[in-house]
Design an enzyme around this catalytic site. Structure first.
Site, PDB file in Angstrom:
ATOM      1  N   HIS A  53      35.488 -30.215 -64.147  1.00 43.23           N
ATOM      2  CA  HIS A  53      36.720 -30.502 -63.424  1.00 43.23           C
ATOM      3  C   HIS A  53      37.911 -30.501 -64.376  1.00 43.23           C
ATOM      4  O   HIS A  53      37.757 -30.449 -65.608  1.00 43.23           O
ATOM      5  CB  HIS A  53      36.608 -31.844 -62.709  1.00 43.23           C
ATOM      6  CG  HIS A  53      35.715 -31.793 -61.511  1.00 43.23           C
ATOM      7  ND1 HIS A  53      35.594 -32.845 -60.623  1.00 43.23           N
ATOM      8  CD2 HIS A  53      34.903 -30.810 -61.028  1.00 43.23           C
ATOM      9  CE1 HIS A  53      34.753 -32.516 -59.661  1.00 43.23           C
ATOM     10  NE2 HIS A  53      34.309 -31.293 -59.895  1.00 43.23           N
ATOM     11  N   GLU A  55      40.077 -32.784 -65.315  1.00 45.22           N
ATOM     12  CA  GLU A  55      40.186 -33.866 -66.284  1.00 45.22           C
ATOM     13  C   GLU A  55      39.292 -33.621 -67.503  1.00 45.22           C
ATOM     14  O   GLU A  55      39.687 -33.880 -68.650  1.00 45.22           O
ATOM     15  CB  GLU A  55      39.818 -35.202 -65.623  1.00 45.22           C
ATOM     16  CG  GLU A  55      40.749 -35.615 -64.498  1.00 45.22           C
ATOM     17  CD  GLU A  55      40.290 -35.133 -63.124  1.00 45.22           C
ATOM     18  OE1 GLU A  55      40.620 -35.804 -62.130  1.00 45.22           O
ATOM     19  OE2 GLU A  55      39.613 -34.072 -63.046  1.00 45.22           O
ATOM     20  N   CYS A  80      37.809 -37.820 -58.894  1.00 43.34           N
ATOM     21  CA  CYS A  80      36.628 -38.068 -58.064  1.00 43.34           C
ATOM     22  C   CYS A  80      35.870 -39.297 -58.558  1.00 43.34           C
ATOM     23  O   CYS A  80      35.904 -39.651 -59.740  1.00 43.34           O
ATOM     24  CB  CYS A  80      35.713 -36.850 -58.048  1.00 43.34           C
ATOM     25  SG  CYS A  80      35.092 -36.347 -59.672  1.00 43.34           S
ATOM     26  N   ALA A 159      49.492  -5.878 -40.509  1.00 44.67           N
ATOM     27  CA  ALA A 159      50.509  -4.950 -40.997  1.00 44.67           C
ATOM     28  C   ALA A 159      50.959  -4.074 -39.845  1.00 44.67           C
ATOM     29  O   ALA A 159      50.160  -3.675 -38.994  1.00 44.67           O
ATOM     30  CB  ALA A 159      49.951  -4.095 -42.139  1.00 44.67           C
ATOM     31  N   ARG A 189      42.652 -12.419 -49.926  1.00 43.62           N
ATOM     32  CA  ARG A 189      41.217 -12.436 -49.632  1.00 43.62           C
ATOM     33  C   ARG A 189      40.478 -13.346 -50.609  1.00 43.62           C
ATOM     34  O   ARG A 189      39.612 -14.129 -50.208  1.00 43.62           O
ATOM     35  CB  ARG A 189      40.644 -11.020 -49.708  1.00 43.62           C
ATOM     36  CG  ARG A 189      41.065 -10.116 -48.568  1.00 43.62           C
ATOM     37  CD  ARG A 189      40.457  -8.729 -48.711  1.00 43.62           C
ATOM     38  NE  ARG A 189      40.818  -7.857 -47.602  1.00 43.62           N
ATOM     39  CZ  ARG A 189      40.423  -6.604 -47.478  1.00 43.62           C
ATOM     40  NH1 ARG A 189      39.655  -6.051 -48.422  1.00 43.62           N
ATOM     41  NH2 ARG A 189      40.797  -5.874 -46.440  1.00 43.62           N
ATOM     42  N   THR A 201      37.871  -3.342 -34.744  1.00 47.80           N
ATOM     43  CA  THR A 201      38.430  -3.018 -36.057  1.00 47.80           C
ATOM     44  C   THR A 201      37.338  -2.506 -36.995  1.00 47.80           C
ATOM     45  O   THR A 201      37.549  -1.568 -37.766  1.00 47.80           O
ATOM     46  CB  THR A 201      39.109  -4.262 -36.671  1.00 47.80           C
ATOM     47  OG1 THR A 201      40.195  -4.650 -35.841  1.00 47.80           O
ATOM     48  CG2 THR A 201      39.621  -3.978 -38.074  1.00 47.80           C
ATOM     49  N   ARG A 212      38.917  -5.969 -54.450  1.00 50.53           N
ATOM     50  CA  ARG A 212      38.845  -4.885 -55.434  1.00 50.53           C
ATOM     51  C   ARG A 212      40.088  -4.808 -56.307  1.00 50.53           C
ATOM     52  O   ARG A 212      40.002  -4.350 -57.447  1.00 50.53           O
ATOM     53  CB  ARG A 212      38.663  -3.531 -54.719  1.00 50.53           C
ATOM     54  CG  ARG A 212      37.436  -3.464 -53.835  1.00 50.53           C
ATOM     55  CD  ARG A 212      37.243  -2.076 -53.238  1.00 50.53           C
ATOM     56  NE  ARG A 212      38.358  -1.642 -52.413  1.00 50.53           N
ATOM     57  CZ  ARG A 212      38.556  -2.009 -51.156  1.00 50.53           C
ATOM     58  NH1 ARG A 212      37.717  -2.866 -50.579  1.00 50.53           N
ATOM     59  NH2 ARG A 212      39.577  -1.552 -50.456  1.00 50.53           N
ATOM     60  N   GLY A 291      42.337  -6.855 -35.197  1.00 49.61           N
ATOM     61  CA  GLY A 291      43.363  -6.173 -34.439  1.00 49.61           C
ATOM     62  C   GLY A 291      44.090  -7.106 -33.492  1.00 49.61           C
ATOM     63  O   GLY A 291      43.919  -8.331 -33.535  1.00 49.61           O
ATOM     64  N   PRO A 292      44.916  -6.537 -32.596  1.00 50.07           N
ATOM     65  CA  PRO A 292      45.749  -7.378 -31.727  1.00 50.07           C
ATOM     66  C   PRO A 292      44.945  -8.278 -30.793  1.00 50.07           C
ATOM     67  O   PRO A 292      45.363  -9.400 -30.522  1.00 50.07           O
ATOM     68  CB  PRO A 292      46.575  -6.357 -30.945  1.00 50.07           C
ATOM     69  CG  PRO A 292      45.849  -5.055 -31.082  1.00 50.07           C
ATOM     70  CD  PRO A 292      45.176  -5.105 -32.410  1.00 50.07           C
TER      71      PRO A 292
END
Length: 354
Positions: A53, A55, A80, A159, A189, A201, A212, A291-292
């Site tokens: 972690h 710390e 934690c 997009a 992603r 899709t 990638r 898709g839509p």
């Protein structure tokens, strides 16, 4: 000690935390700065899930380990207090005899949730919380949402052209991304544990849905496929990466590819079943690139938390329209390359449609 200096050191902790993005999920992003005599003497961040972690890495960065005694720790999330894959960080700070711990956000995870602070104070360590808390909430919004709402954080990305079309009239995909926006998509992603599309899709684009063009882990791929139409020859089925396909009546497991039958449910029920499955599998964040129809179903069900739109500065004139999302206001806009505008919207909380 001046507030300006404290803000600077906490901001440094937040900047360090962000360096773990794409590598630490399902753990939160955490950075840590060690200050003594108003000077940073050590710093670190949580670099990879299952490893040390923030710390621990900050303490290990010290040139002289004994300098930790009497120091002040700036960390964006409550240390934690439980044994997980690593020992409790609160116990480590107590053992190191630090003087003070400044925390950005209290951990909403029920197994921590104030227990770390209580342990530190019981040991006589001064603790304060809330410095730059809004910034801390922003960088760990997916983790916090998962812990508080008991469901994954959903990000929709799509997009479109300048005149709001996603594809040609025939459904053929159009390349709206340039090299710069491709990198940002793959960064997004990597910052999500899963990526989800609808079967149409998958059929039209035959995508791989991996990372990638950016560093980080590839997300788990999820396909919503009620009628089991996903072609067995598709890249998603034929490659070596894990895949979840949610259907109404078909079940099968082939290696790390799993078709899961959820029964005859309406679209909203199906989506909620998918999210419940992901919650139980500790999948805290999902990026929807469908898709839509998929976008509209998630939106109508009140399940989307934020939306990113990429708008290419070309016009198609006709085609398949981008989803119409009522009451969504895109606020954050910036250019990516020569021709793409990115904009972000935080979705208002809508009543769920059953």
């Amino acid at each position: 000690m001046s507030l300006d200096k404290e803000v600077f050191w906490m901001q440094r902790a937040l900047d360090l935390a962000n360096m773990g993005s794409g590598f630490v999920a399902p753990n939160p992003l955490v950075g840590c700065v060690i200050v003594k005599n108003e000077t940073i003497i050590g710093e670190g961040f949580h670099q990879k899930y299952g490893e040390a972690h923030a710390e621990v890495n900050a303490i290990n960065s010290l040139v002289n380990p004994s300098d930790i005694v009497g120091s002040t720790i700036y960390v964006n999330l409550e240390p934690c207090s439980h044994h997980g894959k690593t020992p409790p960080c609160a116990d480590l700070l107590i053992k190191c005899r630090v003087k003070r711990v400044v925390i950005c956000n209290i951990d909403p995870n029920p197994v921590v949730a104030g227990e770390g602070i209580a342990a530190l104070r019981k040991a006589g360590i001064e603790v304060s919380a809330g410095l730059l808390s809004k910034k801390g909430e922003e960088i760990n919004r997916k983790f916090f949402h998962f812990q508080r709402k008991k469901k994954p954080y959903i990000t929709l990305k799509f997009a479109c052209s300048q005149d709001n079309f996603l594809a040609t009239t025939e459904g053929a995909p159009v390349a709206f991304s340039n090299s710069e926006s491709q990198q940002l998509v793959h960064k997004m992603r990597a910052e999500n544990q899963a990526i989800l599309i609808g079967v149409q899709t998958a059929i039209a684009d035959n995508p791989t849905l991996n990372v990638r063009y950016w560093q980080g882990e590839s997300p788990l791929r999820i396909v919503i496929d009620p009628s089991n139409r996903l072609p067995k020859e598709s890249k998603l089925v034929q490659d070596h990466e894990a895949l979840l396909v949610f259907t109404k009546h078909y079940s099968e497991a082939i290696g790390n590819k799993n078709w899961i039958s959820v029964g005859d449910k309406n679209p909203t029920e199906l989506l909620n079943t998918v999210l419940a499955y992901c919650y139980n599998a500790n999948i805290q964040s999902i990026m929807v690139e469908g898709g839509p129809r998929t976008a509209k179903l998630f939106y109508a069900a009140g399940l989307i938390n934020e939306i990113w739109k990429i708008e290419k500065q070309v016009k198609l004139g006709e085609g398949i329209l981008a989803p119409t999302l009522i009451d969504v206001v895109f606020e954050k806009k910036f250019m990516v390359g020569q021709d793409n505008i990115w904009s972000k919207a935080v979705v208002p909380i809508l009543p769920q449609i059953n």
